[in-house]
Design a protein around this motif. Structure first.
Motif, PDB file in Angstrom:
ATOM      1  N   THR A   1       0.812  -1.207   0.000  1.00 50.17           N
ATOM      2  CA  THR A   1       0.000   0.000   0.000  1.00 50.17           C
ATOM      3  C   THR A   1       0.848   1.260   0.000  1.00 50.17           C
ATOM      4  O   THR A   1       0.316   2.359   0.049  1.00 50.17           O
ATOM      5  CB  THR A   1      -0.905   0.013   1.242  1.00 50.17           C
ATOM      6  N   ALA A   2       2.157   1.095  -0.067  1.00 49.49           N
ATOM      7  CA  ALA A   2       3.035   2.259  -0.053  1.00 49.49           C
ATOM      8  C   ALA A   2       2.879   3.042  -1.343  1.00 49.49           C
ATOM      9  O   ALA A   2       2.594   2.499  -2.407  1.00 49.49           O
ATOM     10  CB  ALA A   2       4.483   1.819   0.129  1.00 49.49           C
ATOM     11  N   ALA A   3       3.088   4.373  -1.260  1.00 43.78           N
ATOM     12  CA  ALA A   3       2.922   5.226  -2.431  1.00 43.78           C
ATOM     13  C   ALA A   3       4.071   5.064  -3.415  1.00 43.78           C
ATOM     14  O   ALA A   3       3.927   5.344  -4.597  1.00 43.78           O
ATOM     15  CB  ALA A   3       2.819   6.688  -1.985  1.00 43.78           C
ATOM     16  N   VAL A   4       5.234   4.634  -2.932  1.00 44.46           N
ATOM     17  CA  VAL A   4       6.394   4.449  -3.807  1.00 44.46           C
ATOM     18  C   VAL A   4       6.924   3.045  -3.590  1.00 44.46           C
ATOM     19  O   VAL A   4       6.673   2.417  -2.563  1.00 44.46           O
ATOM     20  CB  VAL A   4       7.495   5.487  -3.489  1.00 44.46           C
ATOM     21  N   PRO A   5       7.695   2.511  -4.571  1.00 38.19           N
ATOM     22  CA  PRO A   5       8.274   1.183  -4.382  1.00 38.19           C
ATOM     23  C   PRO A   5       9.172   1.156  -3.150  1.00 38.19           C
ATOM     24  O   PRO A   5       9.739   2.163  -2.739  1.00 38.19           O
ATOM     25  CB  PRO A   5       9.083   0.976  -5.674  1.00 38.19           C
ATOM     26  N   ALA A   6       9.302  -0.035  -2.558  1.00 34.79           N
ATOM     27  CA  ALA A   6      10.085  -0.187  -1.338  1.00 34.79           C
ATOM     28  C   ALA A   6      11.548   0.152  -1.579  1.00 34.79           C
ATOM     29  O   ALA A   6      12.116  -0.194  -2.618  1.00 34.79           O
ATOM     30  CB  ALA A   6       9.949  -1.623  -0.826  1.00 34.79           C
ATOM     31  N   GLY A   7      12.157   0.807  -0.601  1.00 29.31           N
ATOM     32  CA  GLY A   7      13.544   1.213  -0.735  1.00 29.31           C
ATOM     33  C   GLY A   7      14.522   0.094  -0.428  1.00 29.31           C
ATOM     34  O   GLY A   7      14.194  -0.911   0.197  1.00 29.31           O
ATOM     35  N   LEU A   8      15.764   0.303  -0.887  1.00 28.60           N
ATOM     36  CA  LEU A   8      16.829  -0.679  -0.695  1.00 28.60           C
ATOM     37  C   LEU A   8      18.098   0.044  -0.290  1.00 28.60           C
ATOM     38  O   LEU A   8      18.459   1.073  -0.874  1.00 28.60           O
ATOM     39  CB  LEU A   8      17.052  -1.472  -1.987  1.00 28.60           C
ATOM     40  N   LEU A   9      18.781  -0.497   0.714  1.00 32.98           N
ATOM     41  CA  LEU A   9      20.069   0.023   1.154  1.00 32.98           C
ATOM     42  C   LEU A   9      21.085  -1.103   1.085  1.00 32.98           C
ATOM     43  O   LEU A   9      20.901  -2.160   1.691  1.00 32.98           O
ATOM     44  CB  LEU A   9      19.981   0.549   2.589  1.00 32.98           C
ATOM     45  N   ALA A  10      22.161  -0.888   0.325  1.00 31.89           N
ATOM     46  CA  ALA A  10      23.255  -1.854   0.260  1.00 31.89           C
ATOM     47  C   ALA A  10      24.393  -1.356   1.137  1.00 31.89           C
ATOM     48  O   ALA A  10      24.736  -0.171   1.104  1.00 31.89           O
ATOM     49  CB  ALA A  10      23.729  -2.029  -1.180  1.00 31.89           C
ATOM     50  N   VAL A  11      24.972  -2.259   1.919  1.00 28.72           N
ATOM     51  CA  VAL A  11      26.086  -1.916   2.794  1.00 28.72           C
ATOM     52  C   VAL A  11      27.235  -2.872   2.483  1.00 28.72           C
ATOM     53  O   VAL A  11      27.122  -4.082   2.728  1.00 28.72           O
ATOM     54  CB  VAL A  11      25.712  -2.021   4.285  1.00 28.72           C
ATOM     55  N   PHE A  12      28.311  -2.331   1.948  1.00 30.21           N
ATOM     56  CA  PHE A  12      29.451  -3.159   1.582  1.00 30.21           C
ATOM     57  C   PHE A  12      30.742  -2.577   2.134  1.00 30.21           C
ATOM     58  O   PHE A  12      30.792  -1.414   2.521  1.00 30.21           O
ATOM     59  CB  PHE A  12      29.537  -3.312   0.065  1.00 30.21           C
ATOM     60  N   ALA A  13      31.766  -3.396   2.154  1.00 32.88           N
ATOM     61  CA  ALA A  13      33.025  -3.007   2.790  1.00 32.88           C
ATOM     62  C   ALA A  13      33.835  -2.044   1.944  1.00 32.88           C
ATOM     63  O   ALA A  13      34.381  -1.063   2.460  1.00 32.88           O
ATOM     64  CB  ALA A  13      33.853  -4.250   3.112  1.00 32.88           C
ATOM     65  N   HIS A  14      33.958  -2.319   0.651  1.00 28.98           N
ATOM     66  CA  HIS A  14      34.882  -1.567  -0.199  1.00 28.98           C
ATOM     67  C   HIS A  14      34.198  -1.004  -1.442  1.00 28.98           C
ATOM     68  O   HIS A  14      33.224  -1.587  -1.921  1.00 28.98           O
ATOM     69  CB  HIS A  14      36.016  -2.483  -0.685  1.00 28.98           C
ATOM     70  N   PRO A  15      34.734   0.071  -1.997  1.00 29.08           N
ATOM     71  CA  PRO A  15      34.321   0.476  -3.337  1.00 29.08           C
ATOM     72  C   PRO A  15      34.627  -0.678  -4.305  1.00 29.08           C
ATOM     73  O   PRO A  15      35.728  -1.229  -4.272  1.00 29.08           O
ATOM     74  CB  PRO A  15      35.209   1.689  -3.632  1.00 29.08           C
ATOM     75  N   ASP A  16      33.718  -1.036  -5.090  1.00 30.69           N
ATOM     76  CA  ASP A  16      33.648  -2.094  -6.115  1.00 30.69           C
ATOM     77  C   ASP A  16      32.844  -3.302  -5.639  1.00 30.69           C
ATOM     78  O   ASP A  16      32.321  -4.060  -6.440  1.00 30.69           O
ATOM     79  CB  ASP A  16      34.992  -2.515  -6.711  1.00 30.69           C
ATOM     80  N   ASP A  17      32.691  -3.493  -4.306  1.00 29.65           N
ATOM     81  CA  ASP A  17      31.856  -4.599  -3.821  1.00 29.65           C
ATOM     82  C   ASP A  17      30.422  -4.461  -4.307  1.00 29.65           C
ATOM     83  O   ASP A  17      29.772  -5.455  -4.658  1.00 29.65           O
ATOM     84  CB  ASP A  17      31.862  -4.649  -2.290  1.00 29.65           C
TER      85      ASP A  17
ATOM     86  N   GLY B   1      12.479   3.109  -9.910  1.00 27.13           N
ATOM     87  CA  GLY B   1      12.230   4.412  -9.320  1.00 27.13           C
ATOM     88  C   GLY B   1      12.260   4.402  -7.806  1.00 27.13           C
ATOM     89  O   GLY B   1      12.052   5.442  -7.174  1.00 27.13           O
ATOM     90  N   ALA B   2      12.514   3.222  -7.223  1.00 28.68           N
ATOM     91  CA  ALA B   2      12.563   3.121  -5.772  1.00 28.68           C
ATOM     92  C   ALA B   2      13.847   3.742  -5.233  1.00 28.68           C
ATOM     93  O   ALA B   2      14.876   3.774  -5.908  1.00 28.68           O
ATOM     94  CB  ALA B   2      12.492   1.659  -5.353  1.00 28.68           C
ATOM     95  N   ARG B   3      13.781   4.216  -4.008  1.00 35.94           N
ATOM     96  CA  ARG B   3      14.976   4.775  -3.390  1.00 35.94           C
ATOM     97  C   ARG B   3      16.021   3.674  -3.231  1.00 35.94           C
ATOM     98  O   ARG B   3      15.745   2.599  -2.691  1.00 35.94           O
ATOM     99  CB  ARG B   3      14.644   5.375  -2.024  1.00 35.94           C
ATOM    100  N   THR B   4      17.217   3.957  -3.715  1.00 38.79           N
ATOM    101  CA  THR B   4      18.314   2.996  -3.680  1.00 38.79           C
ATOM    102  C   THR B   4      19.554   3.732  -3.209  1.00 38.79           C
ATOM    103  O   THR B   4      19.906   4.772  -3.764  1.00 38.79           O
ATOM    104  CB  THR B   4      18.564   2.395  -5.087  1.00 38.79           C
ATOM    105  N   ALA B   5      20.205   3.210  -2.180  1.00 33.84           N
ATOM    106  CA  ALA B   5      21.368   3.886  -1.613  1.00 33.84           C
ATOM    107  C   ALA B   5      22.434   2.856  -1.261  1.00 33.84           C
ATOM    108  O   ALA B   5      22.133   1.677  -1.044  1.00 33.84           O
ATOM    109  CB  ALA B   5      20.984   4.698  -0.380  1.00 33.84           C
ATOM    110  N   VAL B   6      23.686   3.315  -1.208  1.00 29.58           N
ATOM    111  CA  VAL B   6      24.814   2.424  -0.925  1.00 29.58           C
ATOM    112  C   VAL B   6      25.703   3.051   0.141  1.00 29.58           C
ATOM    113  O   VAL B   6      26.111   4.212   0.009  1.00 29.58           O
ATOM    114  CB  VAL B   6      25.640   2.149  -2.203  1.00 29.58           C
ATOM    115  N   VAL B   7      25.992   2.272   1.184  1.00 21.57           N
ATOM    116  CA  VAL B   7      26.959   2.649   2.210  1.00 21.57           C
ATOM    117  C   VAL B   7      28.223   1.834   1.978  1.00 21.57           C
ATOM    118  O   VAL B   7      28.156   0.612   1.796  1.00 21.57           O
ATOM    119  CB  VAL B   7      26.427   2.376   3.626  1.00 21.57           C
ATOM    120  N   THR B   8      29.372   2.509   1.975  1.00 18.16           N
ATOM    121  CA  THR B   8      30.663   1.842   1.810  1.00 18.16           C
ATOM    122  C   THR B   8      31.508   2.138   3.038  1.00 18.16           C
ATOM    123  O   THR B   8      31.699   3.305   3.401  1.00 18.16           O
ATOM    124  CB  THR B   8      31.370   2.329   0.538  1.00 18.16           C
ATOM    125  N   ALA B   9      32.025   1.103   3.668  1.00 20.24           N
ATOM    126  CA  ALA B   9      32.666   1.272   4.968  1.00 20.24           C
ATOM    127  C   ALA B   9      34.070   1.856   4.881  1.00 20.24           C
ATOM    128  O   ALA B   9      34.493   2.572   5.790  1.00 20.24           O
ATOM    129  CB  ALA B   9      32.718  -0.071   5.699  1.00 20.24           C
TER     130      ALA B   9
END
Length: 262
Positions: free
Chosen positions: A13-29, A45-53
């Motif tokens: 029932t959300a107005a936008v597609p469910a978001g996704l967060l990727a968490v990886f150790a290094h750039p290129d993972d 069109g869903a919110r997509t974000a990446v955390v790199t440690a």
């Protein structure tokens, strides 16, 4: 504050597609392990974000990471924690190695990103650290698995924002049945190839429709693609047909999380 605040409307029932967060150790993972999934998700069109440690935001690899995310269609800029790579202290001068960061501190930093992005799904490394078992990969897995629960509990890390409980964690992995060819290539440069029993894989994702963005994202990590022993460099020396076969399927172990607890 009760855990109830950490719940959200049903994804259906959300107005936008469910978001996704990727968490990886290094750039290129992000490109190597989940590039197809990220490109597919971003295309909805869903919110997509990446955390790199690891690696400093001022390092050349930060620019490569930004180019990789752009190739995947991820509109948000990289979220870099800025710690040093386990094997490359110069990757973040003056900062501790990611695998040496106290667990409570590491978890708190990820809780802040989870609460800011508010994803339904979090993607990260499996417990073995994929293929080579890199210490940074394993530390990232441990930290994420604690952070996804802590993020939904209001009494933990209250300074990190309003509680939010992701529904699913997807652990990027490699089953025994699919790793032989890649393991042989890694063995030629003195690297190991860790894999898991096929029964551990719950999601087998055909990402061939996104092979173009995925490969472009891998090549965006120029410092790795132009070397000798890094996986992007190994892949770049392969025939296109072989490379597409190796990169065309991604494997995940799905962990379903319960609702936030008061």
């Amino acid at each position: 504050m009760s855990g109830e605040s950490g719940r959200r409307p049903d994804a259906r029932t959300a107005a936008v597609p469910a978001g996704l967060l990727a968490v990886f150790a290094h750039p290129d993972d992000e490109a190597l392990l989940a590039g197809g999934l990220l490109a597919r998700h971003a295309a909805t069109g869903a919110r997509t974000a990446v955390v790199t440690a690891t690696w400093a935001p001022s390092s050349p690899r930060a620019g490569e990471l930004a180019d990789s995310l752009a190739a995947l269609g991820v509109r948000e800029p990289p979220r870099m924690l800025g710690h040093a790579d386990h094997r490359v202290p110069a990757s973040a001068p003056g900062r501790s190695r990611w695998c040496d960061v106290p667990l409570d501190e590491a978890v708190g930093s990820l809780v802040a990103h989870i609460r800011a992005v508010r994803p339904e799904t979090v993607v990260t490394h499996d417990a073995y650290g994929q293929l080579t078992g890199h210490p940074d990969h394993r530390h990232t897995h441990r930290t994420v698995m604690l952070a996804v629960t802590a993020a939904g509990l209001g009494h933990l890390y209250p300074e990190a924002g309003e509680p939010w409980q992701p529904r699913v964690v997807r652990l990027a992995t490699h089953p025994h049945s699919a790793v032989a060819e890649l393991g042989e290539l890694l063995g030629q440069v003195g690297k190991s190839a860790l894999s898991v029993p096929d029964a551990h894989v719950t999601d087998t994702v055909d990402v061939r429709p996104w092979s173009g963005p995925k490969w472009a994202a891998i090549l965006a990590h120029r410092s790795q693609a132009e070397g000798e022993r890094a996986l992007p460099a190994i892949l770049s020396r392969l025939p296109e047909e072989t490379r597409n076969r190796l990169l065309g399927t991604e494997y995940y172990t799905r962990v379903t999380l319960g609702p936030a607890v008061p």
